[in-house]
Design a protein around this motif. Structure first.
Motif, PDB file in Angstrom:
ATOM      1  N   LEU A 102       0.813  -1.206   0.000  1.00 51.05           N
ATOM      2  CA  LEU A 102       0.000   0.000   0.000  1.00 51.05           C
ATOM      3  C   LEU A 102       0.847   1.256   0.000  1.00 51.05           C
ATOM      4  N   ASP A 103       1.964   1.238   0.743  1.00 48.41           N
ATOM      5  CA  ASP A 103       2.842   2.407   0.769  1.00 48.41           C
ATOM      6  C   ASP A 103       3.388   2.706  -0.619  1.00 48.41           C
ATOM      7  N   LYS A 104       3.740   1.659  -1.336  1.00 49.07           N
ATOM      8  CA  LYS A 104       4.257   1.836  -2.690  1.00 49.07           C
ATOM      9  C   LYS A 104       3.187   2.405  -3.617  1.00 49.07           C
ATOM     10  N   ILE A 105       1.938   1.932  -3.468  1.00 43.53           N
ATOM     11  CA  ILE A 105       0.851   2.449  -4.294  1.00 43.53           C
ATOM     12  C   ILE A 105       0.617   3.927  -4.014  1.00 43.53           C
ATOM     13  N   GLU A 106       0.642   4.317  -2.728  1.00 41.02           N
ATOM     14  CA  GLU A 106       0.455   5.723  -2.381  1.00 41.02           C
ATOM     15  C   GLU A 106       1.585   6.579  -2.944  1.00 41.02           C
ATOM     16  N   LYS A 107       2.794   6.058  -2.920  1.00 35.80           N
ATOM     17  CA  LYS A 107       3.929   6.798  -3.476  1.00 35.80           C
ATOM     18  C   LYS A 107       3.763   6.988  -4.982  1.00 35.80           C
ATOM     19  N   ILE A 108       3.304   5.940  -5.657  1.00 35.84           N
ATOM     20  CA  ILE A 108       3.079   6.053  -7.105  1.00 35.84           C
ATOM     21  C   ILE A 108       1.994   7.092  -7.400  1.00 35.84           C
ATOM     22  N   GLN A 109       0.930   7.093  -6.587  1.00 32.37           N
ATOM     23  CA  GLN A 109      -0.139   8.070  -6.775  1.00 32.37           C
ATOM     24  C   GLN A 109       0.381   9.495  -6.591  1.00 32.37           C
ATOM     25  N   ASP A 110       1.210   9.709  -5.571  1.00 31.62           N
ATOM     26  CA  ASP A 110       1.767  11.045  -5.344  1.00 31.62           C
ATOM     27  C   ASP A 110       2.663  11.466  -6.505  1.00 31.62           C
ATOM     28  N   GLU A 111       3.501  10.551  -6.981  1.00 27.56           N
ATOM     29  CA  GLU A 111       4.381  10.873  -8.105  1.00 27.56           C
ATOM     30  C   GLU A 111       3.563  11.187  -9.362  1.00 27.56           C
ATOM     31  N   MET A 112       2.512  10.447  -9.578  1.00 29.58           N
ATOM     32  CA  MET A 112       1.666  10.694 -10.734  1.00 29.58           C
ATOM     33  C   MET A 112       1.015  12.071 -10.653  1.00 29.58           C
ATOM     34  N   GLU A 113       0.552  12.440  -9.469  1.00 33.93           N
ATOM     35  CA  GLU A 113      -0.048  13.759  -9.286  1.00 33.93           C
ATOM     36  C   GLU A 113       0.957  14.869  -9.565  1.00 33.93           C
ATOM     37  N   ASP A 114       2.193  14.713  -9.062  1.00 31.55           N
ATOM     38  CA  ASP A 114       3.235  15.711  -9.307  1.00 31.55           C
ATOM     39  C   ASP A 114       3.548  15.827 -10.804  1.00 31.55           C
ATOM     40  N   LEU A 115       3.619  14.683 -11.484  1.00 32.05           N
ATOM     41  CA  LEU A 115       3.924  14.711 -12.913  1.00 32.05           C
ATOM     42  C   LEU A 115       2.826  15.412 -13.706  1.00 32.05           C
ATOM     43  N   LEU A 116       1.564  15.173 -13.330  1.00 28.06           N
ATOM     44  CA  LEU A 116       0.463  15.836 -14.018  1.00 28.06           C
ATOM     45  C   LEU A 116       0.491  17.335 -13.799  1.00 28.06           C
ATOM     46  N   GLU A 117       0.828  17.766 -12.579  1.00 30.82           N
ATOM     47  CA  GLU A 117       0.942  19.202 -12.313  1.00 30.82           C
ATOM     48  C   GLU A 117       2.062  19.815 -13.142  1.00 30.82           C
ATOM     49  N   GLN A 118       3.189  19.117 -13.231  1.00 29.00           N
ATOM     50  CA  GLN A 118       4.300  19.618 -14.036  1.00 29.00           C
ATOM     51  C   GLN A 118       3.907  19.716 -15.514  1.00 29.00           C
ATOM     52  N   ALA A 119       3.143  18.721 -15.993  1.00 33.49           N
ATOM     53  CA  ALA A 119       2.696  18.758 -17.382  1.00 33.49           C
ATOM     54  C   ALA A 119       1.782  19.950 -17.625  1.00 33.49           C
ATOM     55  N   ASN A 120       0.896  20.260 -16.682  1.00 30.69           N
ATOM     56  CA  ASN A 120       0.012  21.417 -16.833  1.00 30.69           C
ATOM     57  C   ASN A 120       0.809  22.714 -16.839  1.00 30.69           C
ATOM     58  N   ASP A 121       1.783  22.799 -15.943  1.00 31.69           N
ATOM     59  CA  ASP A 121       2.630  23.999 -15.923  1.00 31.69           C
ATOM     60  C   ASP A 121       3.373  24.162 -17.241  1.00 31.69           C
ATOM     61  N   LEU A 122       3.856  23.061 -17.788  1.00 32.07           N
ATOM     62  CA  LEU A 122       4.574  23.121 -19.061  1.00 32.07           C
ATOM     63  C   LEU A 122       3.665  23.598 -20.178  1.00 32.07           C
ATOM     64  N   GLN A 123       2.427  23.111 -20.205  1.00 27.65           N
ATOM     65  CA  GLN A 123       1.491  23.537 -21.233  1.00 27.65           C
ATOM     66  C   GLN A 123       1.176  25.024 -21.121  1.00 27.65           C
ATOM     67  N   GLU A 124       1.025  25.520 -19.899  1.00 30.32           N
ATOM     68  CA  GLU A 124       0.767  26.943 -19.706  1.00 30.32           C
ATOM     69  C   GLU A 124       1.953  27.771 -20.175  1.00 30.32           C
ATOM     70  N   THR A 125       3.162  27.285 -19.876  1.00 26.76           N
ATOM     71  CA  THR A 125       4.359  28.014 -20.295  1.00 26.76           C
ATOM     72  C   THR A 125       4.482  28.047 -21.804  1.00 26.76           C
ATOM     73  N   MET A 126       4.244  26.898 -22.443  1.00 25.65           N
ATOM     74  CA  MET A 126       4.354  26.838 -23.891  1.00 25.65           C
ATOM     75  C   MET A 126       3.253  27.636 -24.586  1.00 25.65           C
ATOM     76  N   GLY A 127       2.139  27.898 -23.889  1.00 28.28           N
ATOM     77  CA  GLY A 127       1.037  28.630 -24.495  1.00 28.28           C
ATOM     78  C   GLY A 127       1.095  30.130 -24.302  1.00 28.28           C
ATOM     79  N   ARG A 128       2.201  30.666 -23.760  1.00 30.99           N
ATOM     80  CA  ARG A 128       2.320  32.113 -23.573  1.00 30.99           C
ATOM     81  C   ARG A 128       2.427  32.834 -24.910  1.00 30.99           C
ATOM     82  N   SER A 129       1.938  34.079 -24.949  1.00 28.76           N
ATOM     83  CA  SER A 129       2.020  34.909 -26.151  1.00 28.76           C
ATOM     84  C   SER A 129       3.131  35.924 -25.980  1.00 28.76           C
ATOM     85  N   TYR A 130       3.821  36.192 -27.053  1.00 23.72           N
ATOM     86  CA  TYR A 130       4.945  37.124 -27.028  1.00 23.72           C
ATOM     87  C   TYR A 130       4.681  38.267 -28.001  1.00 23.72           C
ATOM     88  N   GLY A 131       5.270  39.439 -27.716  1.00 24.37           N
ATOM     89  CA  GLY A 131       5.238  40.567 -28.627  1.00 24.37           C
ATOM     90  C   GLY A 131       3.897  41.239 -28.739  1.00 24.37           C
TER      91      GLY A 131
END
Length: 201
Positions: A102-131
């Protein structure tokens, strides 16, 4: 047992037929020794019928008891099969749960949540407008979008060279181009050709 009970039932029906015969005889007979003799025969047949009916009831009860015993045995066998299946399933589930951390499953869930947040941040960064010009806000963009919609509707209108001509045919005028001269008109309003002039007149 059922066959024996059926055999006894056949005998009872034969005795019923004899009883009916003696009863009809007694109706037609006058009181006396002869009628009494027939009555005694009917009584013996009736007693014999009662004995057969008791035997039949016992056989039927025995058959019923045997059926109940057979059903109880079948139910017990089915119960044992169900219990065995439940024990096997219980053992299998315990073995599978031992493999789960169970501890391993919870760790995987936490890592997955962090990765999804990072992916969202990356999409927001790539979607910025310049000029973009300074001072340009959403209201300006909406106004321009509305104006663009009107322009698109005008562009989609039918070109003038494809439109049907709209003009009114001119009626022939009674007057000639020269206002100083007046032409003679016929009944349809058309100018009448003048008669040719004679030479040497």
């Amino acid at each position: 047992t059922d066959a024996r009970a059926d055999s006894v039932e056949v005998k009872i029906k034969k005795l019923d037929a004899e009883l009916m015969k003696y009863r009809e005889q007694m109706k037609r007979m006058r009181d006396g020794p002869a009628k009494e003799s027939v009555k005694q025969k009917a009584m013996r047949i009736l007693k014999q019928k009662k004995l057969y009916e008791g035997q039949r009831d016992q056989l039927v009860q025995q058959s019923f008891n045997m059926e109940q015993g057979t059903m109880a045995i079948d139910n017990m066998k089915n119960t044992m099969v169900t219990v065995d299946a439940m024990q096997i399933a219980n053992k299998e589930l315990k073995g599978q749960y031992k493999k789960i951390n169970l501890d391993k499953i919870e760790k995987i869930q936490d890592e997955m949540e962090d990765l999804l947040e990072q992916a969202n941040d990356l999409q927001e960064t790539m979607g910025r407008s310049y000029g973009l010009p300074d001072g340009l806000d959403d209201d300006d963009l909406e106004a321009e979008l509305d104006a663009l919609g009107d322009e698109l509707m005008e562009d989609e209108a039918e070109p003038s060279y494809l439109q049907e001509p709209t003009y009114t045919p001119e009626m022939p005028s009674a007057a000639t181009s020269d206002p100083t001269t007046t032409a003679e008109l016929d009944e349809y309003g058309l100018p009448v050709a003048s008669a040719p002039t004679k030479m040497g007149a």
